[in-house]
Design a protein around this motif. Structure first.
Motif, PDB file in Angstrom:
ATOM      1  N   ALA A   2       0.866  -1.182   0.000  1.00  0.00           N
ATOM      2  CA  ALA A   2       0.000   0.000   0.000  1.00  0.00           C
ATOM      3  C   ALA A   2       0.900   1.229   0.000  1.00  0.00           C
ATOM      4  O   ALA A   2       1.634   1.462   0.957  1.00  0.00           O
ATOM      5  CB  ALA A   2      -0.906   0.004   1.219  1.00  0.00           C
ATOM      6  N   VAL A   3       0.856   1.985  -1.099  1.00  0.00           N
ATOM      7  CA  VAL A   3       1.687   3.187  -1.207  1.00  0.00           C
ATOM      8  C   VAL A   3       1.065   4.293  -0.349  1.00  0.00           C
ATOM      9  O   VAL A   3      -0.095   4.649  -0.545  1.00  0.00           O
ATOM     10  CB  VAL A   3       1.794   3.658  -2.667  1.00  0.00           C
ATOM     11  N   ILE A   4       1.814   4.803   0.597  1.00  0.00           N
ATOM     12  CA  ILE A   4       1.290   5.868   1.452  1.00  0.00           C
ATOM     13  C   ILE A   4       1.615   7.230   0.857  1.00  0.00           C
ATOM     14  O   ILE A   4       0.803   8.140   0.875  1.00  0.00           O
ATOM     15  CB  ILE A   4       1.863   5.759   2.881  1.00  0.00           C
ATOM     16  N   ASP A   5       2.796   7.380   0.312  1.00  0.00           N
ATOM     17  CA  ASP A   5       3.193   8.674  -0.230  1.00  0.00           C
ATOM     18  C   ASP A   5       4.419   8.476  -1.127  1.00  0.00           C
ATOM     19  O   ASP A   5       5.102   7.459  -1.035  1.00  0.00           O
ATOM     20  CB  ASP A   5       3.537   9.628   0.927  1.00  0.00           C
ATOM     21  N   GLN A  24      -5.438  13.203   1.946  1.00  0.00           N
ATOM     22  CA  GLN A  24      -5.541  11.934   1.229  1.00  0.00           C
ATOM     23  C   GLN A  24      -6.787  11.163   1.640  1.00  0.00           C
ATOM     24  O   GLN A  24      -7.498  10.614   0.796  1.00  0.00           O
ATOM     25  CB  GLN A  24      -4.331  11.040   1.532  1.00  0.00           C
ATOM     26  N   VAL A  25      -7.023  11.101   2.959  1.00  0.00           N
ATOM     27  CA  VAL A  25      -8.196  10.372   3.453  1.00  0.00           C
ATOM     28  C   VAL A  25      -9.460  10.995   2.868  1.00  0.00           C
ATOM     29  O   VAL A  25     -10.357  10.307   2.384  1.00  0.00           O
ATOM     30  CB  VAL A  25      -8.237  10.383   4.999  1.00  0.00           C
ATOM     31  N   LEU A  81      -9.704  10.103  -0.842  1.00  0.00           N
ATOM     32  CA  LEU A  81     -10.029   8.689  -1.048  1.00  0.00           C
ATOM     33  C   LEU A  81     -11.484   8.404  -0.719  1.00  0.00           C
ATOM     34  O   LEU A  81     -12.110   7.544  -1.325  1.00  0.00           O
ATOM     35  CB  LEU A  81      -9.119   7.807  -0.181  1.00  0.00           C
ATOM     36  N   LYS A  82     -12.030   9.131   0.256  1.00  0.00           N
ATOM     37  CA  LYS A  82     -13.405   8.853   0.657  1.00  0.00           C
ATOM     38  C   LYS A  82     -14.430   9.509  -0.252  1.00  0.00           C
ATOM     39  O   LYS A  82     -15.495   8.957  -0.453  1.00  0.00           O
ATOM     40  CB  LYS A  82     -13.639   9.314   2.102  1.00  0.00           C
ATOM     41  N   GLY A  97      -0.957   3.266  -7.470  1.00  0.00           N
ATOM     42  CA  GLY A  97      -0.920   2.937  -6.045  1.00  0.00           C
ATOM     43  C   GLY A  97      -1.047   4.171  -5.170  1.00  0.00           C
ATOM     44  O   GLY A  97      -1.724   4.156  -4.139  1.00  0.00           O
ATOM     45  N   GLN A  98      -0.400   5.245  -5.619  1.00  0.00           N
ATOM     46  CA  GLN A  98      -0.424   6.468  -4.821  1.00  0.00           C
ATOM     47  C   GLN A  98      -1.836   7.043  -4.710  1.00  0.00           C
ATOM     48  O   GLN A  98      -2.236   7.505  -3.649  1.00  0.00           O
ATOM     49  CB  GLN A  98       0.532   7.482  -5.467  1.00  0.00           C
ATOM     50  N   VAL A  99      -2.595   7.016  -5.800  1.00  0.00           N
ATOM     51  CA  VAL A  99      -3.940   7.595  -5.745  1.00  0.00           C
ATOM     52  C   VAL A  99      -5.004   6.550  -5.400  1.00  0.00           C
ATOM     53  O   VAL A  99      -6.198   6.862  -5.395  1.00  0.00           O
ATOM     54  CB  VAL A  99      -4.312   8.351  -7.055  1.00  0.00           C
ATOM     55  N   GLY A 100      -4.570   5.317  -5.091  1.00  0.00           N
ATOM     56  CA  GLY A 100      -5.516   4.312  -4.613  1.00  0.00           C
ATOM     57  C   GLY A 100      -6.354   3.685  -5.710  1.00  0.00           C
ATOM     58  O   GLY A 100      -7.551   3.453  -5.551  1.00  0.00           O
ATOM     59  N   TRP A 110      -1.567  14.636  -2.981  1.00  0.00           N
ATOM     60  CA  TRP A 110      -0.770  13.567  -3.588  1.00  0.00           C
ATOM     61  C   TRP A 110       0.661  13.990  -3.832  1.00  0.00           C
ATOM     62  O   TRP A 110       1.422  13.269  -4.455  1.00  0.00           O
ATOM     63  CB  TRP A 110      -1.406  13.111  -4.902  1.00  0.00           C
ATOM     64  N   LEU A 112      -8.051   2.244   2.802  1.00  0.00           N
ATOM     65  CA  LEU A 112      -8.840   2.820   1.716  1.00  0.00           C
ATOM     66  C   LEU A 112      -8.272   2.438   0.360  1.00  0.00           C
ATOM     67  O   LEU A 112      -8.998   2.274  -0.612  1.00  0.00           O
ATOM     68  CB  LEU A 112      -8.891   4.347   1.855  1.00  0.00           C
ATOM     69  N   LYS A 113      -6.941   2.301   0.299  1.00  0.00           N
ATOM     70  CA  LYS A 113      -6.322   2.008  -0.998  1.00  0.00           C
ATOM     71  C   LYS A 113      -6.384   0.533  -1.358  1.00  0.00           C
ATOM     72  O   LYS A 113      -6.500   0.202  -2.527  1.00  0.00           O
ATOM     73  CB  LYS A 113      -4.863   2.476  -1.012  1.00  0.00           C
ATOM     74  N   VAL A 114      -6.256  -0.349  -0.384  1.00  0.00           N
ATOM     75  CA  VAL A 114      -6.096  -1.756  -0.762  1.00  0.00           C
ATOM     76  C   VAL A 114      -7.209  -2.683  -0.295  1.00  0.00           C
ATOM     77  O   VAL A 114      -7.265  -3.820  -0.754  1.00  0.00           O
ATOM     78  CB  VAL A 114      -4.729  -2.334  -0.302  1.00  0.00           C
TER      79      VAL A 114
END
Lengths: 231, 231
Positions: free
Chosen positions: A71-74, A141-142, A145-146, A183-186, A230, B145-147
Motif C-alpha cells: 500500500a503506497v502511502i506517499d 488523502q483520506v 479517497l473517501k 498505487g499512490q492515488v488508490g 498527492w 482505503l487504498k487496498v
C-alpha cells in the motif's frame, strides 16, 4: 554536500525556518547517501535512528498488507523529509521507504537532531511544522479517497505537478511510472488508465509520460482540487 | 470533573504517561464542557486555542469538500484527544469537529498546555505519542482505503468494536448511526448495506445496531485486520 544539495535541503520544512547557522550545523552533522533505484531506505522493523531529507530523485513510502501486497502511502520528491516524528520519539519507523529512482538523501542522525532540538526553539518549531504537514497531507488523502472519484484523484495528481507559473494550458511530465501513480492515488493500474481516458472530456491528453492540460482552472474545478494531497 | 471523568481523561494518550501530580495540574486547568448532539466543537476557521479530551459520547472530525459535501476523517470516543498538534503550533485546527451524541469534553487552554510543555519532558513525550498515534491511524486509514474492499473495511470497523476479552463468538453494538459509519469507512450508505450483506458469508449478522460475529479470528483474517484504523 554540493551547493545544489544545500539549496534543496534548505527548502525542506525541517530547515527552511532555521537560522542559517543552525541549518549549517544540522547539514554538517548529516551525510549524503546515494541510493540506487529499488533499494530500501528504511523499514518499520528498525528503530528510527536517522531523519532523511530527499536531495534528488523520488522515494516511495509504503506498508506491507496482511496478504503481502503493497500500500503506497506517499511518494516524496526533493526537499521532502521522512522519519522525523519516529526519530524524535525514539520509536520505530511507521512505514517502509524505497528509492523509486536513483536518489540522493541527506541522512541526519536522530541523536544530533534531538540534541539540537533540546536547545533550539526554531528546530522544535520546524519539526512540528513538518509533523503538521504530514498530518495535513494524510488528512487530505483520506478526504480524497473517501469522497472523490478515481478520475478526480487522477486529475488531482496531475494538478499537483503543474507549476504555479504555468498559464491556462500546460504540459507536465509524469515523474515516475503509472503503476506507482496508481498505487499512490488508490487505484489499480487498469482503473488509472480508465481514469485518464475519462479525463479526455476534461481536456487532458496523456501520451506516455507527457500530460497536456488544456484548461488548468477548469480541471481544478472538476477535480475539486484544493491542496496537494498527492504531492 | 467527576471521578469517572478523571479516570477517562487519565487514559488519554496525553495524560496516561504523565506523573500523577502533573496530570492533576493539567486537569485542574481544564474545564468540563457539555456539548449537545449536533453542536460544533471546533472549526478550521478558528485558531487552535484549546486541546480537548473526550470524556463521554462521540465526536466526529470532518472536512468540508469543495462542493460542500462532508468527508469524515475520524470519529473519536472516550479518552481520545483532539486539537493538540495545532494548539501546540499556534495554528488553526485542521478539521471540523462536531458532537455525534451528547458529549462531555475536557477543554484545556493551549496556553496552559504549552506552558507545562516547556518545563515538562513527560508532557512533551505525551504530545508526541499522541501525534504519532494520529499519524499511525491516518496511515492505517490510507492503507485500508487504498487496498481493502468495502466489505473488508466494514469488517475492520466491526472488529474495532470487539473487546480484547471476547471469545470466538461475540455480539457488539454499533456506537452511532450507519450513515456516519459509512462516511467513516469511505462508503456510501448503500454500499455499506451491501458490505454488511456480503459479510453474512463470513458469519456476521447485522440487525439494527446489534452485530453478531460467529468467528472473530476468521473475520480478522478475512478483513486483513491489523490495527484499529477506524477506531
Amino acid at each position: 554536500m554540493t551547493p545544489e544539495h544545500k539549496t534543496v535541503a534548505r527548502r525542506s520544512l525541517l530547515l527552511k525556518d532555521c537560522p542559517p547557522a543552525i541549518a549549517e550545523e544540522v547539514m554538517a552533522r548529516g551525510t549524503v547517501r546515494h541510493v540506487a533505484r529499488g533499494a530500501t531506505i528504511l523499514t518499520p522493523e528498525s528503530r528510527a535512528d536517522d531523519v532523511f531529507v530527499v536531495l534528488s530523485g523520488w522515494a516511495k513510502l509504503f506498508r506491507i498488507t496482511a496478504r503481502g501486497g503493497e500500500a503506497v502511502i506517499d511518494v516524496l520528491g526533493p526537499s521532502r523529509s521522512l522519519g522525523e516524528v519516529a526519530a524524535l520519539r525514539g520509536e520505530r519507523y511507521l512505514v517502509h521507504a524505497e528509492a523509486v529512482t536513483d536518489c540522493a538523501l541527506l541522512k541526519i542522525p536522530a541523536t544530533a537532531f534531538n540534541g539540537l532540538l533540546g536547545s533550539c526553539t526554531e528546530i522544535r518549531a520546524a519539526l512540528l511544522a513538518s509533523t503538521l504537514h504530514h498530518l495535513e497531507a494524510l488528512v487530505g488523502q483520506v478526504e480524497a479517497l473517501k469522497v472523490c472519484s478515481g478520475a478526480q484523484r487522477a486529475a488531482q495528481f496531475i494538478l499537483s505537478l503543474v507549476p504555479d507559473t504555468c498559464g491556462r494550458a500546460c504540459t507536465v511530465r509524469l515523474p515516475y511510472d503509472k503503476a506507482l501513480i496508481a498505487g499512490q492515488v488508490g487505484l489499480s493500474p487498469e482503473s488509472l488508465s480508465r481514469a485518464f481516458r475519462r479525463l479526455r472530456a476534461e481536456g487532458v491528453r496523456v501520451h506516455r509520460r507527457e500530460v497536456r492540460v488544456d484548461d488548468v482552472p477548469a480541471l481544478a474545478a472538476y477535480a475539486e482540487f484544493r491542496e496537494a494531497a498527492w504531492a
